[in-house]
Every structure is written in C-alpha cells, then in structure tokens.
Design a protein around this motif. Structure first.
Motif, PDB file in Angstrom:
ATOM      1  N   LYS A  36       0.832  -1.208   0.000  1.00 46.54           N
ATOM      2  CA  LYS A  36       0.000   0.000   0.000  1.00 46.54           C
ATOM      3  C   LYS A  36       0.865   1.255   0.000  1.00 46.54           C
ATOM      4  CE  LYS A  36      -3.776   2.278   2.486  1.00 46.54           C
ATOM      5  NZ  LYS A  36      -4.691   2.210   3.666  1.00 46.54           N
ATOM      6  N   GLU A  37       1.947   1.229   0.782  1.00 49.67           N
ATOM      7  CA  GLU A  37       2.824   2.393   0.846  1.00 49.67           C
ATOM      8  C   GLU A  37       3.676   2.521  -0.423  1.00 49.67           C
ATOM      9  OE1 GLU A  37       4.771   3.304   4.512  1.00 49.67           O
ATOM     10  OE2 GLU A  37       3.414   2.043   5.672  1.00 49.67           O
ATOM     11  N   LEU A  38       4.095   1.385  -0.974  1.00 53.19           N
ATOM     12  CA  LEU A  38       4.889   1.408  -2.199  1.00 53.19           C
ATOM     13  C   LEU A  38       4.083   1.918  -3.389  1.00 53.19           C
ATOM     14  CD1 LEU A  38       6.707  -1.993  -1.644  1.00 53.19           C
ATOM     15  CD2 LEU A  38       7.878   0.212  -1.901  1.00 53.19           C
ATOM     16  N   ARG A 139       6.306   2.264  10.059  1.00 54.78           N
ATOM     17  CA  ARG A 139       6.947   1.720  11.258  1.00 54.78           C
ATOM     18  C   ARG A 139       8.364   2.240  11.483  1.00 54.78           C
ATOM     19  NH1 ARG A 139       5.444  -4.766  11.127  1.00 54.78           N
ATOM     20  NH2 ARG A 139       3.178  -4.542  10.920  1.00 54.78           N
ATOM     21  N   GLY A 140       8.900   2.993  10.549  1.00 53.44           N
ATOM     22  CA  GLY A 140      10.268   3.471  10.748  1.00 53.44           C
ATOM     23  C   GLY A 140      10.896   3.989   9.465  1.00 53.44           C
ATOM     24  N   LYS A 141      12.201   4.224   9.538  1.00 49.78           N
ATOM     25  CA  LYS A 141      12.902   4.861   8.418  1.00 49.78           C
ATOM     26  C   LYS A 141      13.425   3.871   7.383  1.00 49.78           C
ATOM     27  CE  LYS A 141      17.367   5.228  10.893  1.00 49.78           C
ATOM     28  NZ  LYS A 141      16.901   4.655  12.164  1.00 49.78           N
ATOM     29  N   PHE A 146      10.880  -1.636   9.989  1.00 43.55           N
ATOM     30  CA  PHE A 146       9.546  -2.161   9.692  1.00 43.55           C
ATOM     31  C   PHE A 146       9.380  -3.563  10.271  1.00 43.55           C
ATOM     32  CE2 PHE A 146       6.557  -4.687   7.256  1.00 43.55           C
ATOM     33  CZ  PHE A 146       5.433  -3.869   7.240  1.00 43.55           C
ATOM     34  N   TRP A 147      10.379  -4.431  10.026  1.00 42.18           N
ATOM     35  CA  TRP A 147      10.253  -5.822  10.466  1.00 42.18           C
ATOM     36  C   TRP A 147      10.572  -5.994  11.946  1.00 42.18           C
ATOM     37  CZ3 TRP A 147       7.309  -8.810   7.906  1.00 42.18           C
ATOM     38  CH2 TRP A 147       7.190  -8.659   6.529  1.00 42.18           C
ATOM     39  N   GLY A 148      11.341  -5.078  12.531  1.00 43.75           N
ATOM     40  CA  GLY A 148      11.582  -5.115  13.974  1.00 43.75           C
ATOM     41  C   GLY A 148      12.004  -6.485  14.475  1.00 43.75           C
TER      42      GLY A 148
END
Length: 257
Positions: A36-38, A139-141, A146-148
């Motif tokens: 969705k973000e891509l 979720r992050g940079k 993102f995967w954390g």
C-alpha cells in the motif's frame, strides 16, 4: 536446523513449477501494508529509491500495482522456484524431488524485504524490495525497523520443530533483519573462500553460489547436525579447521570447479 538464505533480484515466473505443493507466506498482512505504501510512489521515485534504471522503476511500479491476494498457483509461484541468481543456481531447486522439497520446507528459510520470512514453497508474486532499501514507512525509516523483532520471533517459533541450530547462509544485508542475540539456538555462519593471487579470499560470485550448493547438500543429505556440515565437499570446497572459529566455519577451494 534452519538454514537462512537471501532472495534474488532475478525472478522466473514463466517456467512452470514442477511440483503442485505450495503454502502461503506467514506475513502477508505485513506485505499488504508495504505494498500500500509502495503504491504511493511514482516510477521515478522507485528508480531513485532503489537506484535502478527508469525501465526497472516502471516494471516494479507495475508489479506493485498488480500485486493482489489471495495467492494461488495461477497468479503466484513457489518462492524457491521463482527466485533465480547465483545462490539459486547452486541450490538448483528445479532438480529437487518432492521429498527434497518437503525437507527444505521444514529446514530452509528465505529472508525477504517484502515477505519477511518465507518457506521454500510459499507462494509469492513478482517484486523487488531489497532489505537494505531505505524505504521510510509507517513503522520506521527503513525495512529493518519495519520488520523489527517479527522475523527473529518467527525463527525462534519455528526452531522448536526444526531443532536449535541456525545455519546463516544469507548475505549481511539480509541477515541484518535478524537479531542474533535473541535467537534461541546455536548459530554457524559458513564462509567460502577461493584461492586467487596467492591467497584465499571471498569472491562474491563463487561465495553466493556456494551458499546455494551447501543448502542443497544439507537438503539432499538430510543433514540436521552441525558437525555434519563439515563434510561439505561439493565443487572442490573443503572445511578448514585452522581458518575457522566456533561460529564461523571456513570452507576453502584451491581451484574453481
């Protein structure tokens, strides 16, 4: 034992799969978030982000637009048969029997920027999203943020059935998504060196192929014990105790096969 390998940028969705067996990725909900973000990126944005040509930027823009669930054999392909490249040349999954693929399904995992952690027979659709891509997201940079802890926790859960050993055959870029200190397992990282210009050194092309060769060796010989890895002798490689440490096992080759 779980082997970890990297995916490949080169894909083959044209050659029919030689097995009817397949599974679904565990992290499809997370993949949907990334897709969705891509999709908010223009082709030129993708080219700049991934440092690829305009042609490849347009190709991957279309891939993200076409990506859709549910996955089925008519719109997706098993990951280990879809990825191509040096590691997968060595792995040669196309030659594996159903029994080989069943063992691989238990003991081989593919790290992925879009899919997180894949089993060999997990269906995927075409994509390009390398783990090291600095893609800012909800979720992050980057994708590591993102995967954390998700990938590490999934590996730990699967180690309960596969056995407490991780064989790291992934690149540094992809293994960076794993938190080694949090793994509930012994870890071994095989390193492959070839003799060139008077000394042994890591040559990227050969090392990548060797990771695939070792993965195939483990699968076809049903290896589950760390010590058995030292018997790997494909294409002229041999274990070197003198070069190795407790966690980094070095395999040398005097002349390419």
């Amino acid at each position: 034992m779980l082997m970890l390998i990297s995916p490949a940028k080169t894909l083959d969705f044209d050659t029919p799969a030689h097995t009817a067996q397949y599974s679904q990725p565990d992290f499809l909900d997370e993949s949907k978030v990334l897709i969705k973000e891509l999709r908010a990126l223009a082709p030129q944005d993708i080219s700049a982000l991934m440092k690829i040509s305009d042609k490849l930027g347009t190709l991957n823009y279309q891939r993200f637009a076409d990506w859709q669930t549910p996955f089925a054999p008519d719109n997706a392909k098993q990951a280990v048969l879809a990825f191509r490249g040096d590691v997968y040349t060595g792995l040669d999954a196309d030659s594996m029997s159903d029994d080989d693929l069943a063992f691989a399904q238990q003991h081989l995992r593919i790290l992925s920027g879009l899919y997180g952690l894949l089993r060999p027979l997990d269906l995927i659709q075409p994509y390009r999203l390398e783990m090291g891509t600095k893609f800012a997201n909800a979720r992050g940079k980057n994708l590591y943020e993102f995967w954390g802890n998700d990938i590490t926790e999934a590996i730990n859960a699967q180690l309960k059935e596969a056995g407490p050993l991780v064989v790291n055959l992934a690149s540094n870029e992809y293994f960076g998504a794993v938190k080694p200190k949090a793994l509930n397992a012994e870890m071994v990282t095989p390193v492959f060196k070839d003799f060139k210009n008077g000394k042994y050194k890591i040559i990227s092309f050969y090392a990548k192929k060797a990771r695939g060769l070792m993965s195939a060796y483990i699968i076809k010989n049903r290896i589950t014990d760390a010590e058995q890895l030292k018997t790997f002798d494909v294409d002229g490689y041999y274990f070197s105790p003198e070069e190795s440490s407790d966690s980094e096992w070095v395999f040398l080759r005097d002349e390419p096969a």
